[in-house]
Design an enzyme around this catalytic site. Sequence first.
Site, PDB file in Angstrom:
ATOM      1  N   SER A   1      15.470 -50.147  66.608  1.00  0.00           N
ATOM      2  CA  SER A   1      15.435 -48.725  66.251  1.00  0.00           C
ATOM      3  C   SER A   1      14.495 -47.917  67.095  1.00  0.00           C
ATOM      4  O   SER A   1      14.719 -46.697  67.028  1.00  0.00           O
ATOM      5  CB  SER A   1      14.942 -49.104  64.772  1.00  0.00           C
ATOM      6  OG  SER A   1      13.442 -49.514  64.802  1.00  0.00           O
TER       7      SER A   1
ATOM      8  N   HIS B   1      21.198 -49.083  63.007  1.00  0.00           N
ATOM      9  CA  HIS B   1      21.232 -48.133  64.000  1.00  0.00           C
ATOM     10  C   HIS B   1      22.884 -48.367  64.892  1.00  0.00           C
ATOM     11  O   HIS B   1      23.071 -47.884  65.658  1.00  0.00           O
ATOM     12  CB  HIS B   1      20.236 -48.166  64.904  1.00  0.00           C
ATOM     13  CG  HIS B   1      18.983 -47.819  64.106  1.00  0.00           C
ATOM     14  ND1 HIS B   1      18.634 -46.415  63.969  1.00  0.00           N
ATOM     15  CD2 HIS B   1      17.961 -48.710  63.906  1.00  0.00           C
ATOM     16  CE1 HIS B   1      17.423 -46.529  63.346  1.00  0.00           C
ATOM     17  NE2 HIS B   1      17.236 -47.566  63.119  1.00  0.00           N
TER      18      HIS B   1
ATOM     19  N   LYS C   1      21.335 -43.435  57.421  1.00  0.00           N
ATOM     20  CA  LYS C   1      21.477 -42.914  58.824  1.00  0.00           C
ATOM     21  C   LYS C   1      22.728 -42.604  59.150  1.00  0.00           C
ATOM     22  O   LYS C   1      23.227 -41.606  58.504  1.00  0.00           O
ATOM     23  CB  LYS C   1      20.966 -44.175  59.594  1.00  0.00           C
ATOM     24  CG  LYS C   1      19.199 -44.534  59.400  1.00  0.00           C
ATOM     25  CD  LYS C   1      18.639 -45.589  60.009  1.00  0.00           C
ATOM     26  CE  LYS C   1      17.304 -45.461  59.469  1.00  0.00           C
ATOM     27  NZ  LYS C   1      16.523 -46.670  59.442  1.00  0.00           N
TER      28      LYS C   1
HETATM   29  C1  LIG Z   1      15.573 -47.253  58.476  1.00  0.00           C
HETATM   30  C2  LIG Z   1      15.657 -48.894  58.774  1.00  0.00           C
HETATM   31  C3  LIG Z   1      15.660 -49.770  57.791  1.00  0.00           C
HETATM   32  C4  LIG Z   1      15.192 -49.293  56.335  1.00  0.00           C
HETATM   33  O1  LIG Z   1      16.260 -48.356  55.611  1.00  0.00           O
HETATM   34  P1  LIG Z   1      15.924 -47.337  54.631  1.00  0.00           P
HETATM   35  O2  LIG Z   1      17.159 -47.160  54.000  1.00  0.00           O
HETATM   36  O3  LIG Z   1      15.564 -46.110  55.456  1.00  0.00           O
HETATM   37  O4  LIG Z   1      14.896 -47.803  53.950  1.00  0.00           O
HETATM   38  C5  LIG Z   1      15.864 -51.020  57.866  1.00  0.00           C
HETATM   39  N1  LIG Z   1      15.848 -51.310  59.297  1.00  0.00           N
HETATM   40  C6  LIG Z   1      16.097 -50.796  60.280  1.00  0.00           C
HETATM   41  C7  LIG Z   1      16.208 -51.162  61.587  1.00  0.00           C
HETATM   42  C8  LIG Z   1      15.845 -49.446  60.048  1.00  0.00           C
HETATM   43  O5  LIG Z   1      15.796 -48.527  61.183  1.00  0.00           O
END
Ligand SMILES: *Cc1c(COP(=O)(O)O)cnc(C)c1O
Length: 414
Positions: free
Chosen positions: A192, A220, A251
């Site tokens: 990330s 991602h 995302k």
């Molecule tokens: C954003 C993210 C999460 C958490 O997801 P949310 O739905 O925002 O709580 C978990 N792992 C990674 C790699 C992330 O970037």
Amino acid sequence: MSAKKHSLSGSLDDQLDEIVELGLMRHLRELDSPQGVQIHVEGSDCLNFSSNDYLGLANHPVLKEAAINAVEKYGVGSGASRLICGNIRPHVELEETIAAFKGTEAALAFSSGYAAAVGTISALLGRDDIVVLDKLCHASLIDGARLSGAKLRVFSHNDLQKLETILKWATRLQVEETHARRILVITESVFSMDGDLSPLRNIAELTHRYGGWLMVDEAHSVGLFGEQRRGLAEAFEMHDDIDIHFGTLGKAIGSAGGYVAGNATLINFLLNKARSFIFSTAPLPAAAAAATAGIRLIQSEEGESRRQRAWSLIDHLKSELLAQGIVPPLTQSAIIPIILGHENRARAVATELLKRGIYVPAIRYPTVAMGKARLRVSITANHEVEQIKQLCRVMAETMNEFPEGWSDENSSQT
Ligand SMILES: *Cc1c(COP(=O)(O)O)cnc(C)c1O
């Protein structure tokens, strides 16, 4: 004195002062616009290069309509946890959609990815087990591993040799002790904060050779990789080698929530054991319906053309950075980190960029290692080539104003 020192504010103030001194103070910025490329932040318009809304779905009319319809039909609140009386049609439809998208038997939706990670890992493992994580794994995975109470081992980022050493140690423990320990290996597919890829095939091969289970966080990569846009595991043709598919709905999918996908036994187990699922109010029907619409959109032709557009913009960004004398990372993803080093320098550059109407976040410790502060540029399908040119021009100017080694002690208050 001592009364003040031990008062809530007195004690917390001391700690906050330390955070300020280290250049690590965080604060919230208020947006008064939908998520998108052009956002309104604290009274001014700016170009947004900070979002994880990679395919531009967060404010897409199809997702908005799905959310609105769900509100009309099911109301706003879910009223209770899924296992009490909060299991509403949109949740069921979402899980069917996730399972079909991911090509698994079943799926379970959580209110966030964070909740999904913490609940899943701590349900699967206990004190007698072993959890192995890549050094750069997301906080939610680390927190889940810690909460499980399992023995935690970390391998250097993407280091297969180190992973194998740990797995050998783990299997020795299994032999020495009478009961069979579980071994869970966890990694991300696209990291990330670095935007680089994990050697998933090799990790799966090693994990399974030593009798472990593999959990992969595709937060991602979903929407951007693979023919069906399922994620990097699909692109690497090892989708079926993953035991626990994990991701977020917040995302590229454009809504909010998290999921685990896998075989029916795994999902049934989590439904019974994942505390963040059991003891939490069900996600809003609107969020679930929007996530379903987001996944369907990703699966459609529009999803493919949005993905292609995002990739072509990422290429534009890289060549434009080079043209401005900034060397982009070699990696292939929508996350393009520009490492600036000192925390204060990263913050100063980001603050100056924002003054000039460009929003790129400065990512600092503890999100990344100390001294590895960076600008994290992310590209979405909704950006325009002109906007990317502007970003690179202004970024080059600003980085020259705050050259390498720049660190103003007095700037920590700004
Ligand atoms: C954003 C993210 C999460 C958490 O997801 P949310 O739905 O925002 O709580 C978990 N792992 C990674 C790699 C992330 O970037």
